[in-house]
Motif scaffolding. Structure first.
Motif, mmCIF file in Angstrom:
data_model
loop_
_atom_site.group_PDB
_atom_site.id
_atom_site.type_symbol
_atom_site.label_atom_id
_atom_site.label_comp_id
_atom_site.label_asym_id
_atom_site.label_seq_id
_atom_site.Cartn_x
_atom_site.Cartn_y
_atom_site.Cartn_z
ATOM 1 N N GLY A 1 -14.782 -4.382 96.074
ATOM 2 C CA GLY A 1 -13.607 -5.197 95.532
ATOM 3 C C GLY A 1 -13.212 -4.957 94.097
ATOM 4 N N ARG A 2 -14.137 -4.796 93.186
ATOM 5 C CA ARG A 2 -13.691 -4.255 91.850
ATOM 6 C C ARG A 2 -12.995 -3.011 91.856
ATOM 7 N N PHE A 3 -13.599 -1.741 92.675
ATOM 8 C CA PHE A 3 -12.861 -0.736 92.760
ATOM 9 C C PHE A 3 -11.281 -0.708 93.119
ATOM 10 N N TYR A 4 -11.446 -1.837 94.576
ATOM 11 C CA TYR A 4 -9.933 -1.903 94.898
ATOM 12 C C TYR A 4 -9.074 -2.302 94.007
ATOM 13 N N GLN A 5 -9.478 -3.506 93.316
ATOM 14 C CA GLN A 5 -8.596 -4.144 92.337
ATOM 15 C C GLN A 5 -8.505 -3.290 91.054
ATOM 16 N N ALA A 6 -9.118 -2.298 90.757
ATOM 17 C CA ALA A 6 -8.703 -1.561 89.680
ATOM 18 C C ALA A 6 -7.643 -0.510 90.131
ATOM 19 N N TRP A 7 -7.867 0.028 91.333
ATOM 20 C CA TRP A 7 -6.887 0.975 91.561
ATOM 21 C C TRP A 7 -5.693 0.456 92.116
ATOM 22 N N ARG A 8 -5.603 -0.820 92.464
ATOM 23 C CA ARG A 8 -4.431 -1.585 92.912
ATOM 24 C C ARG A 8 -3.421 -1.691 91.693
ATOM 25 N N ARG A 9 -4.300 -2.229 90.429
ATOM 26 C CA ARG A 9 -3.608 -2.667 89.149
ATOM 27 C C ARG A 9 -2.907 -1.288 88.750
ATOM 28 N N MET A 10 -3.780 -0.120 88.914
ATOM 29 C CA MET A 10 -3.109 1.253 88.323
ATOM 30 C C MET A 10 -2.131 1.726 89.030
ATOM 31 N N LEU A 11 -2.133 1.624 90.458
ATOM 32 C CA LEU A 11 -1.099 2.050 91.644
ATOM 33 C C LEU A 11 -0.086 1.159 91.934
ATOM 34 N N TYR A 12 -0.180 -0.254 91.990
ATOM 35 C CA TYR A 12 0.691 -0.980 92.554
ATOM 36 C C TYR A 12 1.031 -2.194 91.788
ATOM 37 N N ASP A 13 0.634 -2.138 90.533
ATOM 38 C CA ASP A 13 0.748 -3.275 89.885
ATOM 39 C C ASP A 13 2.101 -4.149 89.867
ATOM 40 N N GLY A 14 2.016 -5.205 90.267
ATOM 41 C CA GLY A 14 3.228 -6.229 90.420
ATOM 42 C C GLY A 14 3.761 -5.988 91.731
ATOM 43 N N GLN A 15 3.476 -5.112 92.598
ATOM 44 C CA GLN A 15 4.050 -4.851 93.903
ATOM 45 C C GLN A 15 3.369 -5.721 95.164
ATOM 46 N N PRO A 16 4.319 -6.119 96.024
ATOM 47 C CA PRO A 16 3.649 -6.935 97.010
ATOM 48 C C PRO A 16 2.688 -6.247 97.823
ATOM 49 N N ASP A 17 1.706 -7.081 98.438
ATOM 50 C CA ASP A 17 0.614 -6.637 99.297
ATOM 51 C C ASP A 17 1.507 -5.887 100.615
ATOM 52 N N ASP A 18 2.354 -6.267 101.090
ATOM 53 C CA ASP A 18 3.028 -5.627 102.413
ATOM 54 C C ASP A 18 3.575 -4.394 102.080
ATOM 55 N N LEU A 19 4.129 -4.190 101.076
ATOM 56 C CA LEU A 19 4.547 -2.633 100.672
ATOM 57 C C LEU A 19 3.339 -1.860 100.532
ATOM 58 N N MET A 20 2.371 -2.259 99.605
ATOM 59 C CA MET A 20 1.042 -1.468 99.718
ATOM 60 C C MET A 20 0.579 -0.925 101.060
ATOM 61 N N TRP A 21 0.375 -1.926 101.895
ATOM 62 C CA TRP A 21 -0.415 -1.696 103.103
ATOM 63 C C TRP A 21 0.580 -0.806 103.985
ATOM 64 N N SER A 22 1.779 -1.040 103.977
ATOM 65 C CA SER A 22 2.576 -0.015 104.667
ATOM 66 C C SER A 22 2.487 1.183 104.212
ATOM 67 N N GLU A 23 2.447 1.540 102.829
ATOM 68 C CA GLU A 23 2.234 2.826 102.252
ATOM 69 C C GLU A 23 0.999 3.832 102.727
ATOM 70 N N VAL A 24 -0.334 2.503 102.728
ATOM 71 C CA VAL A 24 -1.443 2.974 103.101
ATOM 72 C C VAL A 24 -1.375 3.433 104.541
ATOM 73 N N ALA A 25 -0.768 2.454 105.398
ATOM 74 C CA ALA A 25 -0.782 2.871 106.865
ATOM 75 C C ALA A 25 -0.347 4.362 106.956
ATOM 76 N N ALA A 26 0.775 4.701 106.303
ATOM 77 C CA ALA A 26 1.455 5.752 106.673
ATOM 78 C C ALA A 26 0.779 6.984 106.036
ATOM 79 N N ALA A 27 -0.365 6.739 105.081
ATOM 80 C CA ALA A 27 -0.907 7.830 104.682
ATOM 81 C C ALA A 27 -2.418 8.107 105.194
ATOM 82 N N LEU A 28 -2.857 7.229 106.074
ATOM 83 C CA LEU A 28 -4.187 7.396 106.603
ATOM 84 C C LEU A 28 -4.400 8.610 107.268
ATOM 85 N N ASP A 29 -3.764 9.205 108.017
ATOM 86 C CA ASP A 29 -4.251 10.393 108.583
ATOM 87 C C ASP A 29 -3.986 11.607 107.900
#
Length: 426
Positions: free
Chosen positions: A288-316
């Motif tokens: 969880g700490r790894f995730y939170q650190a990267w979320r702050r670095m990459l998606y600071d202030g951005q909504p969760d649904d935006l992050m997860w949509s971009e993650v879903a598109a990149a998984l493969d």
């Protein structure tokens, strides 16, 4: 109608919920931040302010139209297990409470001697040692866990004994897990002979009834809870030997229930007593700490649904990152020069999924158990891309708990077990 209240004192938030035993559902929930003040070691709490916060949340809960105070049949309290509260002979708090994740224990552990080398530095015993070395023992004569301190406070009875439930005792470093008793000689060996051990009790044990002088009506049974991850596992139906539970939170905890403990336990693995009395082997990783650190670095202030949509598109399009949980390092895979933030986050999350599956294999080998099914809970389990990448990383069947308040449900279910003597259905 029989209602049971669950109090979950988490690392970042404290939640109180009202659970309808007949409908098997939460009917009301309130929460507030779990306060922590900064200090040079990483944070400490004020136990008095915390009890006030819990009382305030319970007052709001009892005033909720969905809650009938006269139908409340019991309450239990769970919390992180390693936060220790020092008390004087009158039951008053004598010092700050070092946060479980802070460095107080890490600073004190080298002064404990070689016999303590294999004990997790977050365990309560090292916080007690730090408090002694810092000159903060003062008038303290005993101690308890954060949850049990709050539970005793809810009794509103100054004469109530100081108790410690066995689930939290498993996180102190003072419990002989195989025998199920506290080690009488441990505190004197560390120069803590001025402290008495609290009374050890099981989880799901009624320790008294409310006096009516506090926020709760008179006569409500107060029941011991347990470590938050263990309460969450119980609420999710993880209750028999061979069951595995993954709690994806600030610290990702993974545990395997066993009939008997292995003769030897690897470094980085600890053992304890589950809230039902079974034993477990357990591994915590800072996912969880790894995730939170990267979320702050990459998606600071951005909504969760935006992050997860971009993650879903990149998984493969990306491979898993290489995670070394013990060294607290992440090595990204080969990524294109025009890497997107979604690809970077997807690589991290896929790496954490691979690490989680490796931990399951490790626990199964220690417990002599071939693990086919794993129950997974946490806020992240509510997101389909996270569920997908976790399942893709393993051949095991993953059962995702989408109830976001699994720990609150588990604490309330322990209250029901303690009051009825019957294990409630999951």
């Amino acid at each position: 109608m029989r209602l049971f209240l669950g109090v979950d004192i988490g690392t970042t938030r404290t939640k109180v919920g009202c659970y309808d035993a007949a409908g098997r559902t939460l009917v009301a929930l309130y929460s507030a931040p779990t306060e922590a003040a900064d200090d040079e070691w990483g944070g400490r709490r004020d136990a008095g302010r915390l009890t006030s916060a819990v009382s305030g949340l319970l007052a709001r809960l009892l005033a909720d139209p969905a809650v009938r105070p006269e139908a409340v049949a019991g309450i239990a309290v769970g919390s992180v297990g390693e936060e220790v509260v020092l008390l004087d002979d009158a039951g008053a708090v004598t010092s700050p409470v070092p946060a479980w994740f802070a460095g107080h224990g890490r600073e004190a552990k080298p002064h404990a001697g070689p016999d303590w080398a294999g004990v997790d530095d977050t365990f309560s015993v090292f916080k007690l040692l730090w408090l002694r070395r810092a000159g903060l023992l003062g008038a303290a004569r005993t101690f308890t866990s954060l949850a049990d301190f709050v539970a005793r406070d809810l009794l509103a009875d100054p004469a109530a004994p100081v108790f410690l439930n066995i689930s939290h005792a498993s996180r102190t470093g003072l419990l002989d897990v195989r025998a199920g008793i506290l080690d009488e000689g441990a505190l004197p060996s560390l120069g803590l002979d001025g402290l008495r051990l609290p009374t050890l009790v099981g989880s799901a044990t009624v320790v008294g009834r409310t006096s009516g002088a506090g926020v709760l009506p008179a006569g409500v049974p107060v029941v011991t809870g347990g470590h938050d991850h263990m309460c969450g596992a119980f609420g999710a139906g993880v209750r028999k030997p061979g069951d595995v539970y993954v709690s994806a939170g600030t610290s990702e905890a993974q545990l395997l229930l066993v009939d008997a403990l292995p003769e030897r336990v690897d470094a980085g693995i600890d053992v304890g007593v589950f809230v039902t009395g079974l034993r477990y082997v357990h591994r915590a990783t800072p996912s969880g700490r790894f995730y939170q650190a990267w979320r702050r670095m990459l998606y600071d202030g951005q909504p969760d649904d935006l992050m997860w949509s971009e993650v879903a598109a990149a998984l493969d399009s990306v491979a898993p990152a290489d995670i070394d949980a013990d060294a607290r390092t992440v090595r990204p895979p080969d990524l294109p020069m025009d890497v997107t933030r979604g690809q970077a986050m997807a690589a991290l999350l896929k790496g954490l999924a691979v690490e989680a599956d490796a931990v399951t294999t490790r626990l199964g080998a220690l417990g002599g158990t071939r693990i086919a099914d794993v129950t997974v809970a946490g806020v992240a389990a509510g997101w389909e891309p996270w569920r997908r990448l976790r399942q893709d990383a393993t051949t095991r069947r993953l059962h995702f708990v989408t109830e976001p308040e699994a720990t609150v449900v588990g604490v309330a279910a322990l209250a029901e077990l303690g009051c009825s003597g019957r294990t409630p259905s999951a």
